[in-house]
Design an enzyme around this catalytic site. Structure first.
Site, PDB file in Angstrom:
ATOM      1  N   LYS A 166     -33.776  18.319   8.412  1.00  0.00           N
ATOM      2  CA  LYS A 166     -34.750  18.698   7.430  1.00  0.00           C
ATOM      3  C   LYS A 166     -35.770  19.572   8.090  1.00  0.00           C
ATOM      4  CE  LYS A 166     -34.496  13.562   7.332  1.00  0.00           C
ATOM      5  NZ  LYS A 166     -34.802  12.235   7.356  1.00  0.00           N
TER       6      LYS A 166
ATOM      7  N   ASP B 293     -34.839   4.094   8.338  1.00  0.00           N
ATOM      8  CA  ASP B 293     -35.442   3.758   7.180  1.00  0.00           C
ATOM      9  C   ASP B 293     -34.511   2.461   6.682  1.00  0.00           C
ATOM     10  OD1 ASP B 293     -33.541   5.431   6.321  1.00  0.00           O
ATOM     11  OD2 ASP B 293     -34.480   6.632   5.093  1.00  0.00           O
TER      12      ASP B 293
END
Ligand code: ADP
Ligand code: MG
Length: 498
Positions: free
Chosen positions: A195, A230
């Site tokens: 990312k 997450d």
């Protein structure tokens, strides 16, 4: 098709009368083009087919791969990572806990005051901080100093409502959504950045150590008691509110799932069996693959142009990053081979990833009689103006094909987990309900996707079993879940118990 061939012969024969021939040719061509475009669309639809029998095979393949991934390291494309989370929140947690959620260009810091079964979440506050781009490619110390400083400032602004028993160290749950090889509940080595991050000297380092040293440099006395991603945060957040939660699925930009496994059913686990008997497994299910997946040429071509060729094949068929791009690829083929948008291929349509999943979703949900939204999205994003209603309808159909395949495959994945846990059947006398915590922008905002996923799961399970399985939206698990895991893995827990 037969007609078009006859027409072409007529055109060739009429070469002497050029003007008339051209007119005939044009007319033949445009109806032939539409037929060709429809043939492309229909063929795509056929290849995307997900009848229940196929979904059952996909689910079975998921179960088989889960077993293989648990049996040995590298035994499957499914990594089935041991998270070291062996205690999920029960609702009894009390006290002040912190979380740090780092996984993109922003990070969030959060504090939560827990009041046990009665008081639950007494109060929570968070702050979002963006990361200056130069820190994403600098040094590890620079990045973590920046984060620790933000955390220290956040702690310094604490009101009276938040309080720590005297003499106790502050405790933090760290959600770090990058690939990590975990060594314990509170340590893990960074395997690589993704990312847009590229901080070479952090790769291979224990990420908790990096954060802890930065906090020390900033004079912040805080201990990381849980390092999670997450998906596991979502599982923990879901379990806190509902004891029946056994798994979590994220459908956002990417996709992943985590679930609670019995520790003795993990052959590759050689450590002591945890007291709870449970271990949370991070499946990394985005990397699932199976010959039963309905792959098309568009999926293959998309994959070939990604940075991670051959990887995350399941993710590339079902997650938010890719659905819009699959639609674009089919439209591009229809434009190129069948002049679906006129004689010129719209230049914008050639740009990978210009059509994003939220655009696709907006078109798919368009209920106006003239499909206004479809028309304006085609115009604004792809610079294709004056589309006919007939054309717009076909665009909606295409969105439906892509979203339906994704939703039904997601349901099959969930069935795979339920099968692994033996919860796909109702057993005599067993009344135990199970729940799946869901989160992610795709699930949350693409309602045709989520309702299709839920109805498909019902269809797969049958009416009776469906009654014992609930699907719940666990909002923002990754933040609050990490704080809850900090609580359920607190250094003070053992002391209290004994
Ligand atoms: P992330 O997965 O990056 O942590 P989110 O869970 O918020 O973040 O998911 C964001 C993703 O959700 C976007 O990349 C997009 O693919 C998808 N998404 C967001 N809004 C919509 C929408 N309105 N319709 C369909 N998909 C959406
Ligand atoms: Mg997310």
């Amino acid at each position: 098709m037969g007609k078009a061939v006859v027409g072409a012969t007529v055109v060739c024969a009429a070469v002497v009368c050029a003007g008339a021939a051209l007119y005939v040719r044009h007319r033949m061509r445009s109806s032939g083009k539409w037929a060709r475009a429809m043939a492309i669309l229909n063929e795509f639809e056929e290849k995307c087919g997900t009848p229940i029998s196929k979904l059952q095979l996909v689910a079975d393949a998921m179960t088989v791969e889960m077993h293989a991934g648990l049996a040995s390291e590298g035994g499957s494309k499914l990594k089935m990572l041991i998270s070291y989370v062996d205690n999920l929140p029960t609702g009894d947690e009390e006290g002040l806990f912190y979380a740090l959620d780092l996984g993109g260009t922003n990070f969030r810091v959060l504090r939560i005051q827990l009041g046990g079964k009665e008081g639950r979440v007494v109060k929570q506050e968070f702050e979002e901080v963006s990361i200056p781009p130069h820190l994403m490619t600098g040094t590890s110390d620079e990045l973590f100093d920046y984060i620790a400083e933000a955390l220290a400032k956040f702690v310094a602004t604490e009101s009276e409502d938040f309080h720590l028993p005297p003499g106790r160290q502050k405790e933090l749950g760290f959600t770090f959504s990058f690939p990590v090889r975990q060594m314990s509940i509170a340590s893990g080595n960074l395997l690589k950045w993704t990312k847009g991050f590229s901080i070479e000297d952090a790769v291979g380092q224990d990420i908790v150590g990096e954060l802890t040293r930065a906090m020390e440099r900033k004079g912040l006395d805080m201990r990381v008691t849980a390092l999670v991603n997450d998906t596991i945060g979502t599982l923990a957040g879901g379990r806190y509110y509902n004891n029946d939660v056994i798994a979590a699925v994220i459908l956002g930009t990417g996709t992943n799932a985590a679930y609670v496994e019995r520790a003795h059913a993990i052959p590759k686990w050689h450590g002591l069996l945890p007291k709870s008997g449970d271990m949370v497994i991070n499946m990394e299910w985005g990397n699932f693959r199976s010959s039963h997946l309905p792959l098309t040429e568009y999926d293959q071509e998309l994959d070939a142009e990604t940075l991670n060729v051959g990887e995350q094949k399941f993710e590339k068929m079902i997650s938010g990053m890719y659905l819009g791009e699959i639609v674009r690829r089919v439209l591009h083929k229809m434009a190129e081979e069948a002049a679906f948008f006129g004689d010129v291929i719209p230049p914008k349509l050639q740009i990978p990833f210009v059509l994003r999943t939220p655009h696709m979703s907006a078109m798919h949900h368009d209920t106006s009689p003239d499909l206004k939204v479809v028309g304006s999205k085609l115009k604004d994003i792809l610079e294709i103006s004056n589309t006919s209603l007939k054309t717009r309808k076909k665009v909606v159909e295409l969105c439906d094909i892509v979203a339906t395949r994704a939703a039904r495959l997601s349901a099959a994945g969930i069935l795979g987990i339920l099968k692994k846990l033996g919860k796909d059947k109702v057993r005599d006398g067993e009344k135990q309900k199970s729940a799946i915590a869901m989160d992610g922008g795709l699930y949350e905002h693409y309602s045709k996707f989520s309702s299709c996923m839920e109805s498909t799961l019902k269809e797969l399970l049958g009416e009776e079993v469906s009654k014992s399985i609930a699907i719940e939206h666990s909002n923002d698990g990754s933040g609050i879940g990490a704080a809850l895991l900090a609580a359920s893995h607190s250094q003070y827990l053992e002391v209290e118990e004994s």
